[in-house]
Design a protein around this motif. Structure first.
Motif, PDB file in Angstrom:
ATOM      1  N   MET A 184       0.855  -1.204   0.000  1.00  0.00           N
ATOM      2  CA  MET A 184       0.000   0.000   0.000  1.00  0.00           C
ATOM      3  C   MET A 184       0.883   1.244   0.000  1.00  0.00           C
ATOM      4  O   MET A 184       1.999   1.238   0.508  1.00  0.00           O
ATOM      5  CB  MET A 184      -0.935   0.002   1.214  1.00  0.00           C
ATOM      6  N   MET A 185       0.360   2.346  -0.558  1.00  0.00           N
ATOM      7  CA  MET A 185       1.007   3.657  -0.477  1.00  0.00           C
ATOM      8  C   MET A 185      -0.075   4.710  -0.662  1.00  0.00           C
ATOM      9  O   MET A 185      -1.208   4.386  -1.023  1.00  0.00           O
ATOM     10  CB  MET A 185       2.097   3.812  -1.544  1.00  0.00           C
ATOM     11  N   ASP A 186       0.265   5.973  -0.401  1.00  0.00           N
ATOM     12  CA  ASP A 186      -0.697   7.023  -0.742  1.00  0.00           C
ATOM     13  C   ASP A 186      -0.261   7.680  -2.045  1.00  0.00           C
ATOM     14  O   ASP A 186       0.906   7.629  -2.439  1.00  0.00           O
ATOM     15  CB  ASP A 186      -0.888   8.040   0.391  1.00  0.00           C
ATOM     16  N   ILE A 187      -1.221   8.243  -2.756  1.00  0.00           N
ATOM     17  CA  ILE A 187      -0.934   8.843  -4.067  1.00  0.00           C
ATOM     18  C   ILE A 187      -0.698  10.332  -3.860  1.00  0.00           C
ATOM     19  O   ILE A 187      -1.628  11.080  -3.589  1.00  0.00           O
ATOM     20  CB  ILE A 187      -2.106   8.633  -5.043  1.00  0.00           C
ATOM     21  N   SER A 188       0.563  10.738  -3.937  1.00  0.00           N
ATOM     22  CA  SER A 188       0.850  12.164  -3.752  1.00  0.00           C
ATOM     23  C   SER A 188       1.347  12.807  -5.034  1.00  0.00           C
ATOM     24  O   SER A 188       1.094  13.981  -5.269  1.00  0.00           O
ATOM     25  CB  SER A 188       1.852  12.360  -2.616  1.00  0.00           C
ATOM     26  N   ASP A 189       2.033  12.064  -5.877  1.00  0.00           N
ATOM     27  CA  ASP A 189       2.572  12.640  -7.112  1.00  0.00           C
ATOM     28  C   ASP A 189       1.778  12.222  -8.346  1.00  0.00           C
ATOM     29  O   ASP A 189       2.234  12.439  -9.475  1.00  0.00           O
ATOM     30  CB  ASP A 189       4.039  12.245  -7.288  1.00  0.00           C
ATOM     31  N   GLY A 190       0.609  11.648  -8.149  1.00  0.00           N
ATOM     32  CA  GLY A 190      -0.202  11.176  -9.269  1.00  0.00           C
ATOM     33  C   GLY A 190       0.002   9.690  -9.492  1.00  0.00           C
ATOM     34  O   GLY A 190       1.112   9.168  -9.344  1.00  0.00           O
ATOM     35  N   ASP A 215       3.236   7.252  -9.072  1.00  0.00           N
ATOM     36  CA  ASP A 215       3.277   6.450  -7.853  1.00  0.00           C
ATOM     37  C   ASP A 215       3.057   4.957  -8.098  1.00  0.00           C
ATOM     38  O   ASP A 215       3.679   4.135  -7.428  1.00  0.00           O
ATOM     39  CB  ASP A 215       2.258   6.994  -6.843  1.00  0.00           C
ATOM     40  N   LEU A 216       2.195   4.601  -9.047  1.00  0.00           N
ATOM     41  CA  LEU A 216       2.000   3.168  -9.325  1.00  0.00           C
ATOM     42  C   LEU A 216       3.297   2.490  -9.782  1.00  0.00           C
ATOM     43  O   LEU A 216       3.641   1.413  -9.278  1.00  0.00           O
ATOM     44  CB  LEU A 216       0.866   2.974 -10.343  1.00  0.00           C
ATOM     45  N   PRO A 217       4.074   3.096 -10.703  1.00  0.00           N
ATOM     46  CA  PRO A 217       5.353   2.464 -11.046  1.00  0.00           C
ATOM     47  C   PRO A 217       6.279   2.315  -9.844  1.00  0.00           C
ATOM     48  O   PRO A 217       7.066   1.358  -9.779  1.00  0.00           O
ATOM     49  CB  PRO A 217       5.957   3.419 -12.092  1.00  0.00           C
ATOM     50  N   LEU A 250      -5.561   6.255  -1.290  1.00  0.00           N
ATOM     51  CA  LEU A 250      -4.760   5.047  -1.099  1.00  0.00           C
ATOM     52  C   LEU A 250      -4.674   4.246  -2.388  1.00  0.00           C
ATOM     53  O   LEU A 250      -5.664   4.125  -3.123  1.00  0.00           O
ATOM     54  CB  LEU A 250      -5.381   4.156  -0.024  1.00  0.00           C
ATOM     55  N   LEU A 251      -3.503   3.706  -2.659  1.00  0.00           N
ATOM     56  CA  LEU A 251      -3.286   2.753  -3.748  1.00  0.00           C
ATOM     57  C   LEU A 251      -2.790   1.481  -3.091  1.00  0.00           C
ATOM     58  O   LEU A 251      -1.840   1.526  -2.302  1.00  0.00           O
ATOM     59  CB  LEU A 251      -2.227   3.300  -4.703  1.00  0.00           C
ATOM     60  N   PHE A 252      -3.445   0.348  -3.366  1.00  0.00           N
ATOM     61  CA  PHE A 252      -2.951  -0.883  -2.743  1.00  0.00           C
ATOM     62  C   PHE A 252      -3.133  -2.088  -3.648  1.00  0.00           C
ATOM     63  O   PHE A 252      -3.893  -2.063  -4.624  1.00  0.00           O
ATOM     64  CB  PHE A 252      -3.568  -1.109  -1.357  1.00  0.00           C
ATOM     65  N   ALA A 253      -2.384  -3.142  -3.309  1.00  0.00           N
ATOM     66  CA  ALA A 253      -2.388  -4.394  -4.071  1.00  0.00           C
ATOM     67  C   ALA A 253      -2.901  -5.494  -3.159  1.00  0.00           C
ATOM     68  O   ALA A 253      -2.364  -5.699  -2.075  1.00  0.00           O
ATOM     69  CB  ALA A 253      -0.970  -4.709  -4.549  1.00  0.00           C
ATOM     70  N   ALA A 254      -3.951  -6.177  -3.599  1.00  0.00           N
ATOM     71  CA  ALA A 254      -4.559  -7.229  -2.771  1.00  0.00           C
ATOM     72  C   ALA A 254      -4.703  -8.497  -3.597  1.00  0.00           C
ATOM     73  O   ALA A 254      -5.087  -8.446  -4.772  1.00  0.00           O
ATOM     74  CB  ALA A 254      -5.922  -6.768  -2.263  1.00  0.00           C
ATOM     75  N   PRO A 255      -4.411  -9.639  -2.998  1.00  0.00           N
ATOM     76  CA  PRO A 255      -4.476 -10.895  -3.749  1.00  0.00           C
ATOM     77  C   PRO A 255      -5.921 -11.250  -4.098  1.00  0.00           C
ATOM     78  O   PRO A 255      -6.842 -10.861  -3.374  1.00  0.00           O
ATOM     79  CB  PRO A 255      -3.890 -11.911  -2.770  1.00  0.00           C
ATOM     80  N   PRO A 256      -6.104 -11.987  -5.201  1.00  0.00           N
ATOM     81  CA  PRO A 256      -7.465 -12.311  -5.652  1.00  0.00           C
ATOM     82  C   PRO A 256      -8.307 -12.991  -4.574  1.00  0.00           C
ATOM     83  O   PRO A 256      -9.510 -12.761  -4.500  1.00  0.00           O
ATOM     84  CB  PRO A 256      -7.223 -13.258  -6.839  1.00  0.00           C
ATOM     85  N   ARG A 257      -7.675 -13.794  -3.686  1.00  0.00           N
ATOM     86  CA  ARG A 257      -8.463 -14.534  -2.693  1.00  0.00           C
ATOM     87  C   ARG A 257      -9.204 -13.599  -1.725  1.00  0.00           C
ATOM     88  O   ARG A 257     -10.202 -13.994  -1.142  1.00  0.00           O
ATOM     89  CB  ARG A 257      -7.596 -15.527  -1.930  1.00  0.00           C
ATOM     90  N   ILE A 258      -8.699 -12.348  -1.528  1.00  0.00           N
ATOM     91  CA  ILE A 258      -9.444 -11.461  -0.632  1.00  0.00           C
ATOM     92  C   ILE A 258     -10.255 -10.421  -1.395  1.00  0.00           C
ATOM     93  O   ILE A 258     -11.093  -9.726  -0.816  1.00  0.00           O
ATOM     94  CB  ILE A 258      -8.523 -10.752   0.391  1.00  0.00           C
TER      95      ILE A 258
END
Lengths: 295, 295
Positions: A197-203, A207-209, A246-254
């Motif tokens: 997870m991270m917050d999006i501050s620079d767009g 931030d995603l990369p 917030l930008l976050f990555a969550a596994p398919p199972r959840i």
């Protein structure tokens, strides 16, 4: 080389290589916060500093209370992005001696308001004269349970990417009044433990990369799915910055139960799947560039 | 009112009145560091931020490594003044995009050197563009045993006042290369537990009244005894500031053994008795004024 040519990420990478770090440093420079603690400690400490600069993050004509709110909430947003709880803030101000004291009082009004709302103690700071530009820097300490600490680096190929809220247009409108997603981030950390997870501050485009690189993944962004602030095109949603969502990555199972439970808990704030993490080198580039502080 | 009219101490007093503070805040704004911890905890946490501003604390022509050294050592000096151990630093920089990256690399060289010498981990930070003035802010976290924590407020009437080193002339010479009195302060905290301690950053004439006021005492300063840097008159020793020496108050019962043991432990650094704390309202004013950041 001029900083404007080098760019922020290259500069930070060069500066933070091989910094002196003790054995209790779990996460050093490069994530939203530094994380300090023993490998088996129940609680880890979080540290963050962030600055707002006159002419870059605010104009001298802005209401100072809004500047104070923003200065503290930016740092709260970073603590939230780790799944943490903000606790103690220190405020450093450098300001022209010819400015009126009412400006500083107004600034503190905004700082106090944000501190009360998010349970932060303001425990000190420093005031200095500045010959020109005004600066407000906030240092914020917080804590997070070891098992709930969310970094940028835990994402795995196949994880779905999510963002809260709507992106874009913040610099023109809400950037001084935003609400850090503290409640949402704690709820995620307590109930779903996203991989990263991270917050999006620079767009999102900047931030995603960063999140993908920290997780040693590639990514596929479904640009058509990115939730845009009304009146904003996708390019603005990707590139404007200062969203503090917030930008976050969550596994398919959840992902399925998250999609079901989020709207029950947070009725007014949308949560949107915007892509997936892929293997490193996979995915495809984003059509827009994010914000670079020195560009 | 303009800040230059109001003055720094009045501004800070106005700003820090009634700040939100949790129950774990042992010492808030107004001392060298904030102190966090439970009443019975063995270790308390220390937090400090401090900034150096171009044109105020350094000139753009200075070697950037010296600026970096100073930026971190100022904060180390404040942790030392509480009897504490510095641990984790974060560095916030705002700088013009047209500056050369080599300046920032040089700055970090000085920061790293100070961090290694004093056992500090640099765990993160933030870089931002500044439209004008350059600004370097350091946040430093540390710790101190509860029983060894030295504040400004523990002085008692009859305590002798001591300073380390020699005062004055720093702004013209050593202010970028000073050594924070970390070893000396820890030795004092471990072996003698002075009643009150602080570091001298704005000059003895500004800082001694602060220590006395925090201790609810008056003071008598023996101006003829103040140790002056060679070539400095007493007025400069009292008013120049940026000495980063220790000022402390110790009861007469420990003064004799302190006077005997100090020169055995620290051969090269003089320790000088310069006065006494008195009852509140006692003592007499100092002939010179210290440094006010907004004057």
């Amino acid at each position: 080389m001029k900083l404007s040519m080098l760019g922020e990420d290259a500069l930070v990478a060069a500066l933070t290589r091989g910094l002196p770090a003790g054995r209790d440093v779990r996460v050093g420079a490069g994530d939203d916060c530094a994380v300090i603690g023993g490998r088996r400690d129940v609680w880890w400490r979080l540290l963050k500093t962030d600055a707002v600069v006159e002419g870059v993050h605010f104009l001298p004509t802005e209401k100072p209370a809004r500047v104070g709110w923003k200065a503290l909430c930016r740092a709260i947003s970073d603590i939230a992005a780790m799944g943490g709880i903000p606790e103690h803030a220190l405020v450093t101000i450098a300001i022209c001696a010819e400015w009126d004291e009412r400006w500083v009082r107004g600034l503190y009004e905004g700082l106090r308001r944000a501190a009360r709302k998010f349970g932060v103690s303001i425990v000190g700071g420093e005031t200095s004269r500045s010959p020109g530009t005004a600066f407000v820097s906030v240092a914020l300490a917080g804590r997070v349970e070891r098992v709930r600490c969310l970094t940028r680096s835990g994402g795995k190929p196949g994880d779905f990417l999510y963002v809260t809220g709507q992106l874009g247009g913040s610099r023109a409108a809400k950037h001084l009044d935003f609400t850090p997603r503290l409640a949402e981030a704690r709820w995620l950390a307590e109930n779903f433990r996203p991989h990263a997870m991270m917050d999006i501050s620079d767009g999102l485009a900047a931030d995603l990369p960063r999140l993908a690189a920290a997780s040693r993944c590639g990514f596929e962004l479904w640009e058509g799915k990115v939730p845009c602030t009304p009146g904003c095109a996708t390019a603005a949603a990707l590139g404007d910055g200062e969203d503090f969502e917030l930008l976050f990555a969550a596994p398919p199972r959840i992902a399925r139960s998250l999609d079901r439970e989020w709207p029950l808990r947070f009725r007014k704030l949308p949560l949107t799947r915007i892509g997936v993490l892929t293997r490193r080198g996979g995915g495809k580039p984003i059509s827009t560039r994010g914000h670079d502080h020195f560009a």
